[in-house]
Design a protein around this motif. Structure first.
Motif, PDB file in Angstrom:
ATOM      1  N   ARG A  26      52.084  -0.966 135.947  1.00 60.48           N
ATOM      2  CA  ARG A  26      51.190  -1.965 135.371  1.00 60.48           C
ATOM      3  C   ARG A  26      50.241  -2.476 136.453  1.00 60.48           C
ATOM      4  NH1 ARG A  26      52.477  -3.933 130.541  1.00 60.48           N
ATOM      5  NH2 ARG A  26      50.215  -4.001 130.474  1.00 60.48           N
ATOM      6  N   GLU A  31      44.328  -0.210 134.458  1.00 56.76           N
ATOM      7  CA  GLU A  31      44.292  -0.242 132.989  1.00 56.76           C
ATOM      8  C   GLU A  31      42.880  -0.530 132.481  1.00 56.76           C
ATOM      9  OE1 GLU A  31      47.488  -2.621 131.326  1.00 56.76           O
ATOM     10  OE2 GLU A  31      48.995  -1.505 132.458  1.00 56.76           O
ATOM     11  N   LEU A  55      48.282   3.340 128.738  1.00 53.98           N
ATOM     12  CA  LEU A  55      49.233   2.856 129.739  1.00 53.98           C
ATOM     13  C   LEU A  55      49.659   4.014 130.638  1.00 53.98           C
ATOM     14  CD1 LEU A  55      51.530   0.501 127.600  1.00 53.98           C
ATOM     15  CD2 LEU A  55      49.653  -0.167 129.123  1.00 53.98           C
ATOM     16  N   ILE A 334      48.731  -9.397 133.236  1.00 55.62           N
ATOM     17  CA  ILE A 334      49.246  -8.894 134.520  1.00 55.62           C
ATOM     18  C   ILE A 334      48.812  -9.828 135.649  1.00 55.62           C
ATOM     19  CG2 ILE A 334      49.292  -6.938 136.112  1.00 55.62           C
ATOM     20  CD1 ILE A 334      48.773  -5.101 133.699  1.00 55.62           C
ATOM     21  N   ASP A 363      52.245 -10.361 127.049  1.00 59.03           N
ATOM     22  CA  ASP A 363      52.721  -9.000 127.319  1.00 59.03           C
ATOM     23  C   ASP A 363      54.102  -9.066 127.969  1.00 59.03           C
ATOM     24  OD1 ASP A 363      53.153  -6.386 128.000  1.00 59.03           O
ATOM     25  OD2 ASP A 363      51.296  -6.131 129.127  1.00 59.03           O
ATOM     26  N   ASN A 366      57.077  -6.127 131.127  1.00 60.00           N
ATOM     27  CA  ASN A 366      56.908  -6.240 132.558  1.00 60.00           C
ATOM     28  C   ASN A 366      58.198  -6.849 133.090  1.00 60.00           C
ATOM     29  OD1 ASN A 366      56.187  -7.078 135.129  1.00 60.00           O
ATOM     30  ND2 ASN A 366      54.085  -7.568 134.525  1.00 60.00           N
TER      31      ASN A 366
END
Ligand SMILES: [Zn+2]
Length: 431
Positions: A26, A31, A55, A334, A363, A366
């Motif tokens: 990530r 991305e 991804l 992120i 999200d 992670n």
């Protein structure tokens, strides 16, 4: 992020087709680059670039796959092998075609059929339970570790392959992308048909490549082989590959090659990563500041600067840099996760918890974020919530026994029927 934080998914050992070290890389910058490269072909395929994300799976072997409309997975090895944006875009176009042509719907039916036989129940529940109702991406990764059943789920028939090729070439031409990129990509795999399975790239097993397939792609692509490259796509492709390789290759390898970078800012970004990984913070910060002087409003270079500080335990400098990155790109989960981690390390527990929860809501995929969140809850004395996110982190990683133990502990300390209690039940109910 310097460590390319590994959001480890289910790693149930055994016979991994996709996922030896089943994990996603990530990184917001990478991305973003992939999303820009994907956008034209996704639009041509009738898909939304907002709702279909690309991804990166942390795996050197060459592969790309889809499991639903929402994610196209590319192995890091495949990205690194692509020499042009068109090569990468051809892979994305081909996977987008599998989605648009309904091949995924058929896959999902096959999944229903094989669920019991292949012991998918656990893997599915892991994903669903851990994802709080949004676990389809995790499902695919989970399936990835289930050997032969996975192959069945992810493999496409020859008919599907040629239909996906034709659609993909159409998407490329319609969006002005030179379709010879697909020929260049297929060239990588030519000849692998004859290798023993263990030496083939997984892509060859899931996307059968035949001489006929290669010939018809070539014939169709040749008709449009004069389309020029889009400079913006060349930039983002160079940035994605440049960043990924700087993370994965030895710092000396990167530093020996930075002068060949596509642009000055990419050169400085790559130097910063290499210096950072070599433990030279001063040079790393100098390099990223040079990149930032060329692109002052670039949230990803700001994010990298924050990560470099973080790596060198300069926590308040890191939190300040993350704050800038976050202000430039407020919805980025992120970046939020990194910001929260820096605040946590800097002892700002309440603020950290607030930021980390914002990241989780956006999200959850992670596991580093979930670990940090568990620490934040513990520091603030909220032990049931700490157990809950720990349970979810274990569930995401397929460690069901540990997940249930923590979920039971969480449920005992949470108000019955509350949303958090329900999340704990989701993990307890995993079969
Ligand atoms: Zn295919």
């Amino acid at each position: 992020m310097l460590s390319l934080r590994l959001a480890a998914f289910v790693s149930l050992s055994t016979c991994a087709q996709i996922a030896q070290s089943a994990g996603l890389l990530r990184d917001s910058d990478i991305e973003e680059g992939l999303s820009r490269l994907a956008a034209p072909v996704l639009i041509a395929a009738g898909l939304s670039p907002v709702s279909t994300k690309v991804l990166v799976v942390d795996d050197d072997r060459l592969n790309a796959f889809v499991i639903d409309r929402r994610y196209i997975f590319l192995h890091s090895g495949l990205i690194l092998r692509s020499k042009t944006p068109e090569m990468l875009q051809s892979v994305i176009a081909h996977e987008a075609a599998h989605i648009a042509n309904g091949h995924i719907a058929r896959r999902r039916q096959a999944l229903q059929l094989s669920r019991n036989a292949a012991n998918f129940g656990t893997a599915l529940a892991v994903a669903v339970g851990a994802a709080s109702g949004s676990g389809e991406a995790a499902t695919g990764i989970a399936l990835g570790v289930r050997g032969s059943a996975t192959r069945k789920f992810l493999s496409h028939s020859r008919a599907e392959e040629s239909s996906a090729d034709q659609s993909a070439l159409g998407y490329m031409v319609r969006s002005g992308i030179n379709p010879m990129g697909m020929v260049d990509t297929l060239d990588i795999f030519v000849g692998q048909e004859n290798l023993v399975v263990g030496r083939q790239d997984p892509y060859v097993r899931s996307h059968p490549l035949t001489r006929d397939r290669m010939r018809s792609v070539e014939t169709m692509a040749m008709a449009h082989d004069d389309l020029p490259s889009d400079p913006d796509m060349v930039y983002w492709h160079a940035r994605v590959v440049g960043k990924l390789s700087a993370f994965q290759r030895a710092p000396s390898w990167t530093l020996g090659r930075v002068k060949d970078s596509h642009t000055e800012d990419i050169k400085h970004m790559r130097s910063a990563i290499a210096h950072g990984r070599a433990g030279n913070l001063t040079s790393a910060i100098q390099s990223i500041d040079r990149a930032l002087s060329l692109r002052p409003d670039d949230p990803f270079y700001q994010d990298l600067k924050a990560e470099l500080y973080m790596r060198n335990r300069a926590f308040s400098d890191s939190a300040r840099a993350y704050k800038k990155a976050h202000d430039l790109r407020p919805k980025d989960a992120i970046i939020l996760a990194g910001y929260g981690r820096a605040l946590l390390a800097d002892g700002k527990f309440s603020r950290a918890l607030d930021i980390l929860e914002q990241a989780r809501v956006r999200d959850f995929r992670n596991s580093a974020l979930l670990r940090d969140l568990g620490v934040a809850y513990s520091k603030l004395g909220k032990h049931a919530m700490a157990s809950l996110v720990t349970a979810e982190r274990y569930a995401l990683r397929g460690r069901i026994k540990d997940a249930k133990m923590h979920a039971n502990r969480a449920a005992a300390g949470l108000p019955v029927g509350s949303p958090s209690w329900q999340r704990a039940q989701d993990v307890i109910d995993i079969r």
